[in-house]
Design a protein around this motif. Structure first.
Motif, PDB file in Angstrom:
ATOM      1  N   GLU A  35      18.367  63.679  81.366  1.00  0.00           N
ATOM      2  CA  GLU A  35      18.947  63.942  81.385  1.00  0.00           C
ATOM      3  C   GLU A  35      18.981  63.654  83.233  1.00  0.00           C
ATOM      4  O   GLU A  35      19.568  63.182  84.324  1.00  0.00           O
ATOM      5  CB  GLU A  35      18.567  65.163  82.383  1.00  0.00           C
ATOM      6  N   GLU A  36      17.235  62.956  83.475  1.00  0.00           N
ATOM      7  CA  GLU A  36      16.897  62.312  84.872  1.00  0.00           C
ATOM      8  C   GLU A  36      17.724  60.949  84.953  1.00  0.00           C
ATOM      9  O   GLU A  36      18.111  60.108  85.865  1.00  0.00           O
ATOM     10  CB  GLU A  36      15.486  62.076  84.510  1.00  0.00           C
ATOM     11  N   ARG A  37      17.309  60.682  83.726  1.00  0.00           N
ATOM     12  CA  ARG A  37      19.118  59.425  83.205  1.00  0.00           C
ATOM     13  C   ARG A  37      20.127  59.442  84.090  1.00  0.00           C
ATOM     14  O   ARG A  37      20.668  58.687  84.871  1.00  0.00           O
ATOM     15  CB  ARG A  37      18.121  58.604  82.458  1.00  0.00           C
ATOM     16  N   GLY A  38      20.209  60.186  83.131  1.00  0.00           N
ATOM     17  CA  GLY A  38      21.749  60.734  83.697  1.00  0.00           C
ATOM     18  C   GLY A  38      21.906  60.710  85.619  1.00  0.00           C
ATOM     19  O   GLY A  38      22.747  60.117  85.880  1.00  0.00           O
ATOM     20  N   LEU A  39      21.364  61.663  86.245  1.00  0.00           N
ATOM     21  CA  LEU A  39      20.908  61.758  87.599  1.00  0.00           C
ATOM     22  C   LEU A  39      20.702  60.617  88.044  1.00  0.00           C
ATOM     23  O   LEU A  39      21.551  60.262  89.236  1.00  0.00           O
ATOM     24  CB  LEU A  39      20.336  62.747  88.157  1.00  0.00           C
ATOM     25  N   ILE A  40      20.478  59.914  87.551  1.00  0.00           N
ATOM     26  CA  ILE A  40      19.931  58.055  88.545  1.00  0.00           C
ATOM     27  C   ILE A  40      20.687  57.159  88.626  1.00  0.00           C
ATOM     28  O   ILE A  40      21.085  56.881  88.908  1.00  0.00           O
ATOM     29  CB  ILE A  40      18.720  57.376  87.596  1.00  0.00           C
ATOM     30  N   LYS A  41      21.428  57.448  87.248  1.00  0.00           N
ATOM     31  CA  LYS A  41      23.014  56.711  86.804  1.00  0.00           C
ATOM     32  C   LYS A  41      23.944  56.709  87.816  1.00  0.00           C
ATOM     33  O   LYS A  41      24.714  56.638  88.809  1.00  0.00           O
ATOM     34  CB  LYS A  41      23.323  56.916  85.018  1.00  0.00           C
ATOM     35  N   GLY A  42      23.492  58.031  87.787  1.00  0.00           N
ATOM     36  CA  GLY A  42      25.151  58.235  88.712  1.00  0.00           C
ATOM     37  C   GLY A  42      24.943  59.133  90.486  1.00  0.00           C
ATOM     38  O   GLY A  42      25.707  57.963  90.724  1.00  0.00           O
ATOM     39  N   ALA A  43      23.448  58.629  90.846  1.00  0.00           N
ATOM     40  CA  ALA A  43      23.097  57.856  92.244  1.00  0.00           C
ATOM     41  C   ALA A  43      23.459  56.802  92.434  1.00  0.00           C
ATOM     42  O   ALA A  43      23.899  56.201  93.540  1.00  0.00           O
ATOM     43  CB  ALA A  43      21.951  58.789  92.222  1.00  0.00           C
ATOM     44  N   PHE A  44      23.612  55.863  91.041  1.00  0.00           N
ATOM     45  CA  PHE A  44      23.399  54.233  91.932  1.00  0.00           C
ATOM     46  C   PHE A  44      24.834  53.723  91.904  1.00  0.00           C
ATOM     47  O   PHE A  44      25.132  53.571  92.606  1.00  0.00           O
ATOM     48  CB  PHE A  44      22.976  53.728  90.259  1.00  0.00           C
ATOM     49  N   ASN A  45      25.620  54.620  90.810  1.00  0.00           N
ATOM     50  CA  ASN A  45      27.351  54.035  91.578  1.00  0.00           C
ATOM     51  C   ASN A  45      27.662  54.908  93.114  1.00  0.00           C
ATOM     52  O   ASN A  45      28.416  54.085  93.755  1.00  0.00           O
ATOM     53  CB  ASN A  45      27.862  54.973  90.383  1.00  0.00           C
ATOM     54  N   GLU A  46      27.026  55.976  93.595  1.00  0.00           N
ATOM     55  CA  GLU A  46      26.875  56.357  94.857  1.00  0.00           C
ATOM     56  C   GLU A  46      26.681  55.939  95.979  1.00  0.00           C
ATOM     57  O   GLU A  46      27.185  55.435  96.543  1.00  0.00           O
ATOM     58  CB  GLU A  46      26.768  57.980  94.398  1.00  0.00           C
ATOM     59  N   TYR A  47      25.213  54.722  94.794  1.00  0.00           N
ATOM     60  CA  TYR A  47      24.705  54.006  96.302  1.00  0.00           C
ATOM     61  C   TYR A  47      25.698  52.872  96.497  1.00  0.00           C
ATOM     62  O   TYR A  47      25.426  52.117  97.389  1.00  0.00           O
ATOM     63  CB  TYR A  47      23.354  53.658  96.025  1.00  0.00           C
ATOM     64  N   LEU A  48      25.727  52.312  95.003  1.00  0.00           N
ATOM     65  CA  LEU A  48      27.295  51.079  95.278  1.00  0.00           C
ATOM     66  C   LEU A  48      28.065  50.992  95.699  1.00  0.00           C
ATOM     67  O   LEU A  48      28.467  49.962  96.492  1.00  0.00           O
ATOM     68  CB  LEU A  48      27.176  50.903  93.610  1.00  0.00           C
ATOM     69  N   GLU A  49      28.757  52.261  96.242  1.00  0.00           N
ATOM     70  CA  GLU A  49      29.368  52.286  97.136  1.00  0.00           C
ATOM     71  C   GLU A  49      29.494  53.040  98.943  1.00  0.00           C
ATOM     72  O   GLU A  49      30.049  52.162  99.437  1.00  0.00           O
ATOM     73  CB  GLU A  49      30.346  53.789  96.392  1.00  0.00           C
ATOM     74  N   LYS A  50      27.896  54.110  99.048  1.00  0.00           N
ATOM     75  CA  LYS A  50      27.689  54.392  99.906  1.00  0.00           C
ATOM     76  C   LYS A  50      26.749  53.606 101.016  1.00  0.00           C
ATOM     77  O   LYS A  50      26.765  53.462 102.079  1.00  0.00           O
ATOM     78  CB  LYS A  50      27.539  55.601 100.330  1.00  0.00           C
ATOM     79  N   GLY A  51      26.248  52.909 100.190  1.00  0.00           N
ATOM     80  CA  GLY A  51      25.303  52.135 100.548  1.00  0.00           C
ATOM     81  C   GLY A  51      23.398  53.044 101.286  1.00  0.00           C
ATOM     82  O   GLY A  51      24.301  53.921 100.665  1.00  0.00           O
ATOM     83  N   GLY A  52      23.001  52.401 102.085  1.00  0.00           N
ATOM     84  CA  GLY A  52      22.289  53.058 102.621  1.00  0.00           C
ATOM     85  C   GLY A  52      21.934  53.211 104.540  1.00  0.00           C
ATOM     86  O   GLY A  52      20.723  53.036 104.224  1.00  0.00           O
TER      87      GLY A  52
END
Length: 419
Positions: free
Chosen positions: A181-198
């Motif tokens: 479950e944690e991996r799923g959340l992290i991967k979803g956040a990674f896709n968002e990070y790639l789009e929205k930046g920091g």
């Protein structure tokens, strides 16, 4: 500088600086480096992109390391300080004492706005005062630091949120060995990070107008006005080109013809101004010949995914290049010396120590149907520089194997970002 206006600014800024920040404000990873630097008497200089969190970091330094201790704070970005000159620093110091009493610590924000600031800082440093200062222009800071404060300062570059900081911002845990479950959340956040930046402010409000305003302020205030450039159209076209061709080689002569600028050297200067403002970065091709290295084309990278998505042509938003840009930014955060390799093939990153290659890194979306090419690229670089192992970063794959006597490590980018 009008004394009453100065007092008003100081009081207002002090109240804002010492006020509690908004809920959800995360501590920056840079605080770990700051804790080491503060043990030294040297001036601490924090530089980075506008709105990347330098002022917030100053607040966190104040809270974590100075507690209730009195510090003097002034942000020179305040438009009421436009007339402030180097000769006003004595008045400023006297006013601080009058208002609050004596302190040995100065916090100065966006110090590059005052020409000659380094003269005051050096004089007071020699008397035992401590300075923590920020600035948004690496060229102006380094020039002034190099001429007046050589050997008296330590520098820290602050970038937009890392992936780890992004996860903290989103409230997502990042254990070393995440469960399903944690991996799923992290991967979803990674896709968002790639789009929205920091960029912290953009992530907080998710309003594109904030990004547009930031972009315009940097182009106008930090480049056009500061360097006295007359050709605004060429600068804007150049910025658009670079943000649309991130993770790619650039050629100064071709850009000079395309933009109609006077010479390739003018293009080089314009790109340098964008680099000084932390909008873009360039890395050279690695070559044992310094002369060949200087004349070879450079590769360009952008400061943040959000800027790429805002500014670039839509057709240029290639996921593979976005991933490469993301890896580049993380290597910059880790303070790596970076080059790229090109002979028969091109390897994305050569990491060096004291100009000697120590690591080769290749970035690709996936190895499926692509393995022979990516292995060939990495192996060419490993053999060229006598390296025993190399790293391939992909979106999902993870394994190791030995090819032609070289160890190939394949790892997901999201997992590498958490190391």
């Amino acid at each position: 500088m009008d004394l009453q206006v100065l007092k008003e600014i100081i009081r207002e800024q002090k109240a804002v600086f010492e006020a509690e920040g908004p809920e959800g404000l995360i501590e920056r990873e840079a605080l770990k480096k700051v804790s080491e630097f503060l043990k030294l008497p040297h001036v601490l200089v924090i530089s980075g992109l506008r709105r990347s969190g330098k002022s917030t970091l100053l607040k966190q330094i104040h809270k974590n390391f100075y507690g209730e201790e009195l510090v003097y704070y002034l942000n020179f970005e305040d438009e009421r300080l436009i007339g402030f000159e180097a000769g006003d620093f004595n008045l400023l110091y006297e006013t601080f004492i009058e208002l609050f009493g004596k302190s040995q610590v100065f916090f100065f924000d966006e110090i590059q706005n005052v020409e000659g600031w380094e003269l005051f800082v050096r004089r007071m440093y020699e008397r035992g005062f401590k300075f923590i200062i920020t600035g948004s222009n690496s060229s102006f800071l380094s020039r002034e630091l190099g001429t007046r404060l050589t050997g008296r300062y330590v520098g820290l570059e602050l970038y937009p949120f890392s992936f780890l900081e992004f996860l903290k911002f989103k409230g997502i845990p990042s254990p070393k060995e995440p469960l399903t479950e944690e991996r799923g959340l992290i991967k979803g956040a990674f896709n968002e990070y790639l789009e929205k930046g920091g960029i912290p402010e953009y992530l907080r409000f998710e309003n594109a107008e904030l990004l547009k305003t930031l972009y315009e302020n940097i182009l106008y205030k930090d480049i056009l006005v500061r360097y006295g450039l007359g050709d605004e159209k060429a600068l804007r076209e150049l910025a658009l080109y670079l943000f649309s061709n991130y993770s790619s080689e650039i050629n100064y002569s071709k850009l000079q013809k395309m933009l109609g600028l006077g010479s390739a050297n003018t293009v080089k200067n314009y790109i340098g101004y964008l680099e000084n403002s932390y909008m873009v970065f360039t890395i050279p091709k690695y070559d044992f010949s310094l002369k060949k290295q200087i004349y070879a084309p450079k590769k360009v990278y952008a400061i943040d995914s959000a800027f790429i998505n805002l500014i670039s042509f839509k057709f240029s938003r290639d996921r593979g290049r976005m991933l490469e840009n993301l890896v580049f930014l993380e290597l910059k955060r880790r303070n790596m010396e970076l080059y790229y390799h090109r002979a028969r093939k091109e390897c994305d990153f050569i990491v060096t120590e004291n100009e000697k290659p120590v690591e080769a890194i290749q970035v690709t979306m996936a190895l499926t149907g692509n393995r022979e090419r990516e292995y060939g690229v990495l192996l060419e670089a490993l053999e060229a520089y006598g390296l025993e192992k190399g790293l391939i970063l992909t979106e999902t794959e993870e394994f190791e194997e030995t090819i032609r006597g070289k160890k190939i490590i394949v790892k997901p980018i999201w997992k590498w970002l958490l190391e």
